[in-house]
Design a protein around this motif. Sequence first.
Motif, PDB file in Angstrom:
ATOM      1  N   TYR A  27       0.853  -1.187   0.000  1.00 49.52           N
ATOM      2  CA  TYR A  27       0.000   0.000   0.000  1.00 49.52           C
ATOM      3  C   TYR A  27       0.884   1.230   0.000  1.00 49.52           C
ATOM      4  O   TYR A  27       1.899   1.265   0.698  1.00 49.52           O
ATOM      5  CB  TYR A  27      -0.857   0.072   1.267  1.00 49.52           C
ATOM      6  N   TYR A  28       0.470   2.244  -0.744  1.00 51.58           N
ATOM      7  CA  TYR A  28       1.109   3.551  -0.661  1.00 51.58           C
ATOM      8  C   TYR A  28       0.021   4.572  -0.374  1.00 51.58           C
ATOM      9  O   TYR A  28      -0.996   4.626  -1.063  1.00 51.58           O
ATOM     10  CB  TYR A  28       1.843   3.932  -1.945  1.00 51.58           C
ATOM     11  N   PHE A  29       0.236   5.369   0.659  1.00 53.85           N
ATOM     12  CA  PHE A  29      -0.710   6.404   1.063  1.00 53.85           C
ATOM     13  C   PHE A  29      -0.029   7.755   0.888  1.00 53.85           C
ATOM     14  O   PHE A  29       0.917   8.064   1.616  1.00 53.85           O
ATOM     15  CB  PHE A  29      -1.137   6.203   2.519  1.00 53.85           C
ATOM     16  N   ASN A  37       5.973  13.642   2.164  1.00 59.46           N
ATOM     17  CA  ASN A  37       6.219  12.257   1.811  1.00 59.46           C
ATOM     18  C   ASN A  37       5.051  11.398   2.270  1.00 59.46           C
ATOM     19  O   ASN A  37       4.491  11.610   3.335  1.00 59.46           O
ATOM     20  CB  ASN A  37       7.502  11.753   2.477  1.00 59.46           C
ATOM     21  N   GLY A  38       4.709  10.433   1.476  1.00 57.25           N
ATOM     22  CA  GLY A  38       3.632   9.518   1.832  1.00 57.25           C
ATOM     23  C   GLY A  38       4.145   8.393   2.716  1.00 57.25           C
ATOM     24  O   GLY A  38       5.330   8.318   3.043  1.00 57.25           O
ATOM     25  N   ASP A  39       3.232   7.523   3.094  1.00 55.84           N
ATOM     26  CA  ASP A  39       3.561   6.346   3.895  1.00 55.84           C
ATOM     27  C   ASP A  39       3.296   5.102   3.066  1.00 55.84           C
ATOM     28  O   ASP A  39       2.405   5.086   2.221  1.00 55.84           O
ATOM     29  CB  ASP A  39       2.673   6.278   5.145  1.00 55.84           C
ATOM     30  N   SER A  40       4.036   4.063   3.353  1.00 56.28           N
ATOM     31  CA  SER A  40       3.763   2.786   2.707  1.00 56.28           C
ATOM     32  C   SER A  40       3.652   1.701   3.774  1.00 56.28           C
ATOM     33  O   SER A  40       4.238   1.800   4.853  1.00 56.28           O
ATOM     34  CB  SER A  40       4.847   2.439   1.691  1.00 56.28           C
ATOM     35  N   VAL A  41       2.852   0.706   3.452  1.00 56.40           N
ATOM     36  CA  VAL A  41       2.670  -0.454   4.326  1.00 56.40           C
ATOM     37  C   VAL A  41       2.808  -1.685   3.447  1.00 56.40           C
ATOM     38  O   VAL A  41       2.221  -1.747   2.368  1.00 56.40           O
ATOM     39  CB  VAL A  41       1.285  -0.442   5.005  1.00 56.40           C
TER      40      VAL A  41
END
Length: 132
Positions: A27-29, A37-41
Motif C-alpha cells: 500500500y502507498y498512502f 512524503n507519503g507512507d507505505s505499508v
Amino acid sequence: MSTGTYEELLPCGGKLKVTKVKWEIYYYFPGPDMRYNGDSVTVQGSMIEKYISAFVENFEEYKQLKGTIPKGGEFSKTKFGMSIRIGGFNEGVCIASYHMPISSAQRLEQVISGYRYAAKRAPQIQEFLCSL
C-alpha cells in the motif's frame, strides 16, 4: 535465469506483488496535500492470515468501543500494529496510523476477500514465474 515481479491492483486498495520466492500486498498512502512524503505499508504473504485475524478482532473491538465512547469524544489505541480510532479523523480500524479506515462490515469483507484472493492468486503466479 529470469527474475521479475508481477503486480496486480487489488479491490482492497493494495497492490499484489509476486516474485518467484515471495509475495506481498503493498500500500502507498500519499501525504495530506502531496507536498509531504507519503507512507507505505507492506503485508508479507506469510502474514496474511494474521492480518485477517487482526482486522476481524480489531473491528469487533471498534464496534464495542463505538457504543461506549461518549458522543463528541475521541479515542484511539494501537493493537496488532493497527489503529482503532473512535470519533475524529478517519474513524475505524486503520492498517497503520490513520490509513485505510474500516468502519463497516462491508469494507471489512472487501479487505478480507482481497487478502484471500491474493493468497490464492500468488502461488499461481509464482508457478508461472518459475516456468519462465
